[in-house]
Design a protein around this motif. Structure first.
Motif, short mmCIF file in Angstrom:
data_model
loop_
_atom_site.label_atom_id
_atom_site.label_comp_id
_atom_site.label_asym_id
_atom_site.label_seq_id
_atom_site.Cartn_x
_atom_site.Cartn_y
_atom_site.Cartn_z
N UNK A 1 48.81 49.25 33.96
CA UNK A 1 47.66 48.67 34.62
C UNK A 1 47.63 47.18 34.36
N UNK A 2 47.10 46.44 35.31
CA UNK A 2 47.02 44.99 35.19
C UNK A 2 45.56 44.59 35.00
N UNK A 3 45.33 43.74 34.04
CA UNK A 3 44.01 43.17 33.81
C UNK A 3 44.11 41.66 34.02
N UNK A 4 43.26 41.13 34.89
CA UNK A 4 43.34 39.72 35.27
C UNK A 4 42.17 38.95 34.67
N UNK A 5 42.47 37.86 33.97
CA UNK A 5 41.47 36.92 33.50
C UNK A 5 41.59 35.67 34.37
N UNK A 6 40.59 35.42 35.19
CA UNK A 6 40.63 34.30 36.13
C UNK A 6 39.65 33.23 35.67
N UNK A 7 40.18 32.08 35.29
CA UNK A 7 39.36 31.09 34.61
C UNK A 7 38.45 30.28 35.53
N UNK A 8 38.89 29.92 36.72
CA UNK A 8 38.11 29.01 37.56
C UNK A 8 37.44 29.68 38.75
N UNK A 9 38.14 30.54 39.43
CA UNK A 9 37.63 31.16 40.65
C UNK A 9 37.89 32.65 40.58
N UNK B 1 39.65 34.32 24.54
CA UNK B 1 40.35 34.75 23.32
C UNK B 1 39.73 36.03 22.76
N UNK B 2 38.40 36.05 22.69
CA UNK B 2 37.70 37.23 22.17
C UNK B 2 37.92 38.44 23.06
N UNK B 3 37.91 38.22 24.37
CA UNK B 3 38.13 39.33 25.31
C UNK B 3 39.55 39.87 25.17
N UNK B 4 40.53 39.00 24.97
CA UNK B 4 41.91 39.44 24.76
C UNK B 4 42.03 40.24 23.48
N UNK B 5 41.34 39.80 22.45
CA UNK B 5 41.39 40.50 21.16
C UNK B 5 40.79 41.90 21.28
N UNK B 6 39.68 42.02 22.02
CA UNK B 6 39.06 43.32 22.23
C UNK B 6 39.97 44.23 23.05
N UNK B 7 40.61 43.65 24.05
CA UNK B 7 41.54 44.42 24.88
C UNK B 7 42.70 44.93 24.05
N UNK B 8 43.20 44.09 23.16
CA UNK B 8 44.32 44.48 22.32
C UNK B 8 43.96 45.64 21.40
#
Length: 592
Positions: free
Chosen positions: A45-53, A88-95
């Motif tokens: 599965x792909x999880x996308x973190x989109x910073x601007x839009x 960063x925190x969201x990535x850590x929770x995902x991990x």
């Protein structure tokens, strides 16, 4: 963010992403890649973190993929830094909740800055996709990212050259831009658009040249029909220019259209005119080729000659190319496919699912030579192998199998051998290429790229045409491979019937190194499968397979005869000399 199962996740960090499934104009190539990965790798599965839009912070689902937008567009740098912490925190929770295969950062910018350092700290593979403008001079993020060659991926050779020119780092991977052929309708019977332009109406795209070309062509083709598809800050300016020049009967500005509608316009077009001053590897050009249109551009695709793609040096030449296409009564508009999106998806995923040993050597590549040279015994072993090899093998072609950073390539070329260099680690291979570029024997070496360096596929796709006179597998390359039966089968396909194989392998000697000390614990065991030990380098792990000589001889027996074993007991190695079978009786001794 709540995810309960330990599923395989690929994280994408991107400046922007489509706001909904109906938003087909936002990064069409990238969104098609995501869908191709979904199609080809349903277990990931792909999880996308989109910073601007998009311009909101409400998570949403896009074709089954979770998207987390952070809306930093036009925000202050302090706001962006707070968002970086949130990412960063969201990535850590995902991990914590999922098995993260890796992080894929689109563009070498703020996304890559976060991905690089989170991946490094967390032991997660990270790659940066250089997509265009980020390769140009003035990218302030590069100095903070400090990218290594093996973590950089470009979409074209041109972008690799551009990045190297500006930042002195040559990206080790190229994954070409691609198209999804499933999106194209059957081609219409008539092509009623003579010249088509597709792209954002911004200075970079240089639509002033497009309008100038149409103005001149209209003098020869009074019924010429041209269409510009796209939107941007220059739209009003170009409409006024068209009206002032009296070209409203020849040029139509249709604005931004859904992606499918753009493809239909391409299928109606005879020529795509693309006067942009800078392109990484234009998706628009690739789509136009498959739609059956001819392409005329200033930017070279970078892969040699391409059917129906004309590259001009100046405006006069470009106008001449368009004129030639329009005047050709026997031209055909058959599709030209350069790269499919499914192929692109498989290449992207191969970055993350390739063997751990390759990732290990990618990581250690920059330090590999210095680590070896710390021990004088390594130099002595390499010299002993070189002496034995040169004494036995006449001049000819040598497959440097698992050639690493090219340390053997130095003495091979100096002794007059032609070398086919096979190294599956892109990081190690890049170190060898850099030596090669400085050497005096450049005509003697051929480098196998990623797809040809995988010996497990040689039964289906031969990596090169000629048969080599000898194979050199130095410094325990064979100990990085579990299935040596498959290895010998593959080598038998590329070596002459009287060819030699020299393989330096770990043995039970008393060399004082971590490898031999661990190996000695297994010496007395008799197993049909190799013992395995692990070596750690930062977050990367290498598996070392301790094959007994009897096991190696049995694996090679169908194709090779083990002629000699030369132990280097004080150094912890043995040099195995094999000869390819299939020679006339009594000939074996004569060739040795």
């Amino acid at each position: 963010m709540s995810m309960k199962t330990r599923e395989d996740i690929l994280v994408v960090l991107t400046p922007g992403f489509p706001a909904s499934e109906s938003d087909t104009t936002c990064l069409p190539s990238q969104q098609l890649l995501v869908r191709a990965i979904n199609r080809n790798f349903p277990g990931t599965r792909i999880v996308i973190f989109s910073l601007e839009y998009p311009l909101h912070r409400q998570p949403y689902t896009w074709y089954g993929n979770k998207v987390y937008p952070f809306n930093t567009w036009a925000k202050s740098k302090w706001y962006k830094m707070r968002v970086w912490v949130a990412v960063w925190k969201a990535l850590r929770e995902l991990q914590r909740s999922c098995h993260v295969l890796g992080i894929f950062s689109w563009w070498c910018g703020q996304t890559a800055l976060i991905g690089k350092w989170f991946g490094k700290r967390s032991g997660i593979p990270h790659f940066i996709w250089i997509l265009g403008q980020d390769a140009r001079k003035g990218n302030r993020y590069v100095r903070w990212i400090r990218p290594r060659p093996e973590e950089l991926v470009t979409i074209s050779h041109f972008l690799a050259e551009e990045f190297y020119k500006n930042y002195n780092v040559w990206p080790a991977h190229t994954i070409s831009n691609a198209i999804d052929t499933n999106l194209f309708d059957p081609c219409p019977a008539e092509r009623d658009i003579d010249v088509l332009g597709v792209g954002s109406l911004i200075p970079l795209k240089r639509y002033d040249l497009f309008i100038t070309a149409v103005e001149q062509l209209a003098r020869s083709f009074p019924h010429l029909k041209a269409v510009i598809c796209g939107k941007g800050p220059e739209m009003i300016k170009w409409q006024e220019t068209i009206d002032r020049l009296g070209l409203h009967d020849h040029i139509s500005l249709v604005g931004e259209l859904p992606h499918k509608e753009v493809l239909r316009l391409m299928q109606r077009a005879k020529v795509l005119l693309h006067p942009s001053s800078y392109e990484g590897y234009s998706t628009v050009c690739l789509e136009a080729l498959y739609a059956g249109a001819f392409v005329c551009s200033f930017c070279h695709p970078g892969i040699g000659w391409v059917r129906h793609w004309h590259v001009a040096e100046n405006m006069e030449e470009m106008i001449g190319q368009v004129r030639q296409v329009l005047e050709d009564p026997v031209r055909t508009h058959d599709p030209v496919l350069l790269h499919s999106m499914d192929e692109c998806a498989r290449e992207v995923m191969s970055l993350y699912i390739k063997p751990a040993n390759i990732r290990y050597y990618d990581a250690i590549a920059a330090e590999y030579d210095s680590l070896l040279r710390k021990d004088d015994a390594n130099r002595a072993v390499r010299q002993a192998v070189a002496d034995r090899f040169v004494k036995t093998v006449p001049k000819g072609w040598v497959l440097d199998f698992g050639g690493g950073t090219g340390l053997d390539m130095e003495w091979l070329t100096a002794n007059g051998y032609n070398v086919i260099f096979c190294e599956p680690s892109a990081g190690m291979r890049q170190q060898a290429i850099e030596w090669y570029n400085r050497s005096d024997h450049r005509e003697r070496v051929v480098f196998l790229e990623d797809e040809h360096a995988d010996f497990t596929d040689w039964a289906h796709h031969k990596p090169f045409e000629q048969e080599v006179d000898a194979v050199l597998s130095n410094f325990a390359v064979m100990n990085s491979i579990r299935d040596i039966h498959l290895l010998f089968s593959s080598l038998s396909r590329v070596i002459k019937s009287h060819g030699h194989v020299f393989a330096l392998v770990l043995d039970g000697g008393r060399r004082k190194s971590r490898l031999s000390d661990l190996y000695s614990e297994w010496r007395s065991l008799t197993r049909r499968r190799p013992s395995e030990i692990a070596i750690q380098y930062h977050q990367y792990r290498q598996s070392v397979f301790l094959h007994r000589v009897k096991m190696i001889k049995r694996a090679a027996a169908n194709w090779f005869e083990l002629y000699e074993i030369e132990p280097f007991e004080e150094m912890g190695f043995s040099l195995l000399h094999f000869v390819r079978k299939g020679l006339p009786n009594g000939h074996l001794q004569s060739v040795l």
